[in-house]
Design a protein around this motif. Sequence first.
Motif, PDB file in Angstrom:
ATOM      1  N   GLN A  24     -20.579  -3.604   5.973  1.00  0.00           N
ATOM      2  CA  GLN A  24     -19.469  -4.037   6.818  1.00  0.00           C
ATOM      3  C   GLN A  24     -18.322  -4.556   5.951  1.00  0.00           C
ATOM      4  N   ALA A  25     -18.633  -5.328   4.914  1.00  0.00           N
ATOM      5  CA  ALA A  25     -17.606  -5.863   4.025  1.00  0.00           C
ATOM      6  C   ALA A  25     -16.917  -4.725   3.276  1.00  0.00           C
ATOM      7  N   ARG A  26     -17.695  -3.732   2.809  1.00  0.00           N
ATOM      8  CA  ARG A  26     -17.109  -2.583   2.124  1.00  0.00           C
ATOM      9  C   ARG A  26     -16.163  -1.827   3.060  1.00  0.00           C
ATOM     10  N   ASP A  27     -16.579  -1.698   4.314  1.00  0.00           N
ATOM     11  CA  ASP A  27     -15.741  -1.024   5.316  1.00  0.00           C
ATOM     12  C   ASP A  27     -14.440  -1.792   5.520  1.00  0.00           C
ATOM     13  N   GLU A  28     -14.500  -3.113   5.594  1.00  0.00           N
ATOM     14  CA  GLU A  28     -13.306  -3.943   5.776  1.00  0.00           C
ATOM     15  C   GLU A  28     -12.376  -3.825   4.568  1.00  0.00           C
ATOM     16  N   TYR A  29     -12.975  -3.793   3.357  1.00  0.00           N
ATOM     17  CA  TYR A  29     -12.155  -3.610   2.161  1.00  0.00           C
ATOM     18  C   TYR A  29     -11.459  -2.257   2.211  1.00  0.00           C
ATOM     19  N   GLY A  30     -12.174  -1.218   2.674  1.00  0.00           N
ATOM     20  CA  GLY A  30     -11.590   0.117   2.799  1.00  0.00           C
ATOM     21  C   GLY A  30     -10.448   0.124   3.799  1.00  0.00           C
ATOM     22  N   LYS A  31     -10.650  -0.551   4.956  1.00  0.00           N
ATOM     23  CA  LYS A  31      -9.599  -0.621   5.976  1.00  0.00           C
ATOM     24  C   LYS A  31      -8.373  -1.352   5.434  1.00  0.00           C
ATOM     25  N   ALA A  32      -8.621  -2.409   4.694  1.00  0.00           N
ATOM     26  CA  ALA A  32      -7.509  -3.168   4.114  1.00  0.00           C
ATOM     27  C   ALA A  32      -6.715  -2.277   3.159  1.00  0.00           C
ATOM     28  N   GLY A  33      -7.426  -1.470   2.371  1.00  0.00           N
ATOM     29  CA  GLY A  33      -6.740  -0.551   1.464  1.00  0.00           C
ATOM     30  C   GLY A  33      -5.947   0.489   2.236  1.00  0.00           C
ATOM     31  N   ASP A  34      -6.543   1.026   3.335  1.00  0.00           N
ATOM     32  CA  ASP A  34      -5.831   1.992   4.165  1.00  0.00           C
ATOM     33  C   ASP A  34      -4.603   1.361   4.796  1.00  0.00           C
ATOM     34  N   SER A  35      -4.752   0.133   5.285  1.00  0.00           N
ATOM     35  CA  SER A  35      -3.622  -0.570   5.900  1.00  0.00           C
ATOM     36  C   SER A  35      -2.512  -0.797   4.888  1.00  0.00           C
ATOM     37  N   ALA A  36      -2.890  -1.147   3.680  1.00  0.00           N
ATOM     38  CA  ALA A  36      -1.891  -1.376   2.638  1.00  0.00           C
ATOM     39  C   ALA A  36      -1.162  -0.073   2.321  1.00  0.00           C
ATOM     40  N   ALA A  37      -1.904   1.033   2.279  1.00  0.00           N
ATOM     41  CA  ALA A  37      -1.272   2.324   2.001  1.00  0.00           C
ATOM     42  C   ALA A  37      -0.328   2.718   3.132  1.00  0.00           C
ATOM     43  N   THR A  38      -0.752   2.481   4.384  1.00  0.00           N
ATOM     44  CA  THR A  38       0.096   2.783   5.538  1.00  0.00           C
ATOM     45  C   THR A  38       1.351   1.919   5.516  1.00  0.00           C
ATOM     46  N   ALA A  39       1.166   0.629   5.231  1.00  0.00           N
ATOM     47  CA  ALA A  39       2.311  -0.281   5.175  1.00  0.00           C
ATOM     48  C   ALA A  39       3.285   0.144   4.075  1.00  0.00           C
ATOM     49  N   ALA A  40       2.743   0.555   2.946  1.00  0.00           N
ATOM     50  CA  ALA A  40       3.604   1.000   1.848  1.00  0.00           C
ATOM     51  C   ALA A  40       4.371   2.260   2.250  1.00  0.00           C
ATOM     52  N   ALA A  41       3.699   3.190   2.936  1.00  0.00           N
ATOM     53  CA  ALA A  41       4.373   4.413   3.377  1.00  0.00           C
ATOM     54  C   ALA A  41       5.469   4.100   4.381  1.00  0.00           C
ATOM     55  N   GLN A  42       5.180   3.190   5.320  1.00  0.00           N
ATOM     56  CA  GLN A  42       6.177   2.822   6.323  1.00  0.00           C
ATOM     57  C   GLN A  42       7.356   2.106   5.674  1.00  0.00           C
ATOM     58  N   THR A  43       7.080   1.280   4.699  1.00  0.00           N
ATOM     59  CA  THR A  43       8.150   0.590   3.978  1.00  0.00           C
ATOM     60  C   THR A  43       9.017   1.612   3.241  1.00  0.00           C
ATOM     61  N   GLY A  44       8.382   2.610   2.654  1.00  0.00           N
ATOM     62  CA  GLY A  44       9.129   3.665   1.977  1.00  0.00           C
ATOM     63  C   GLY A  44      10.023   4.424   2.937  1.00  0.00           C
ATOM     64  N   LYS A  45       9.497   4.748   4.136  1.00  0.00           N
ATOM     65  CA  LYS A  45      10.298   5.447   5.146  1.00  0.00           C
ATOM     66  C   LYS A  45      11.481   4.586   5.583  1.00  0.00           C
ATOM     67  N   ALA A  46      11.225   3.298   5.805  1.00  0.00           N
ATOM     68  CA  ALA A  46      12.297   2.386   6.223  1.00  0.00           C
ATOM     69  C   ALA A  46      13.370   2.288   5.145  1.00  0.00           C
ATOM     70  N   ALA A  47      12.935   2.200   3.900  1.00  0.00           N
ATOM     71  CA  ALA A  47      13.905   2.116   2.800  1.00  0.00           C
ATOM     72  C   ALA A  47      14.732   3.396   2.713  1.00  0.00           C
ATOM     73  N   ALA A  48      14.080   4.540   2.917  1.00  0.00           N
ATOM     74  CA  ALA A  48      14.805   5.813   2.883  1.00  0.00           C
ATOM     75  C   ALA A  48      15.819   5.890   4.022  1.00  0.00           C
ATOM     76  N   THR A  49      15.434   5.412   5.197  1.00  0.00           N
ATOM     77  CA  THR A  49      16.338   5.405   6.346  1.00  0.00           C
ATOM     78  C   THR A  49      17.524   4.485   6.073  1.00  0.00           C
ATOM     79  N   ASP A  50      17.238   3.295   5.534  1.00  0.00           N
ATOM     80  CA  ASP A  50      18.319   2.367   5.198  1.00  0.00           C
ATOM     81  C   ASP A  50      19.246   2.962   4.146  1.00  0.00           C
TER      82      ASP A  50
END
Length: 141
Positions: A24-50
Motif C-alpha cells: 500500500q505504501a509503495r502504491d501511494e509513493y507511485g501515485k505521488a510520483g504520478d501526481s507530481a508528473a501530472t502537476a509538472a505537465a500541467q504547469t508546463g502547459k500553463a506556462a506555454a499558454t502564458d
Amino acid sequence: MNKFTLTSLAMALIGIGIVGCTPQARDEYGKAGDSAATAAAQTGKAAATDAKATGEVVKDAAAESKKALDNTAVTARIRTAISAAADIKVKGLNVDTIDNKIILKGTVAGQADKDKIQKLAEGAKPNEFTVDNQLVIGAVN
C-alpha cells in the motif's frame, strides 16, 4: 566504529526501509510520483499558454509602436516640407497624423497658401496616407 561500518549500516537501514514498505505504501509513493508528473505537465502547459498570450501582447504592442513611429515620421516629413517653403504665410500650423490620415490645421493668408500646403503635404506623404486639409483663411500677421 569506523567510517566504513557506519556507512554500511546506514545503507542497510535505507535498503530495509525501502524494501520493507507495505504494498500500500509503495502504491501511494507511485501515485505521488504520478501526481507530481501530472502537476509538472500541467504547469508546463500553463506556462506555454502564458508565454503565448504574452507573445501576442508584445506583438500587438510592437505593431502599435511601429504605427506610432510611422505616424510621427510622416508628421515630421510634412512639417519639414511646409517649413521649407518660405513663401507660405501660415499661423498656428498643426499637423497631426492619425491612422494614415494627415490632418492640417491652422490659419493661412489666402487660398493660394492653402493650396500650396495641400500640394506639399500630398507630395511628402506615403501613398497609403490621405490629407485632410482643415486650414482656414484669415489674418496671419
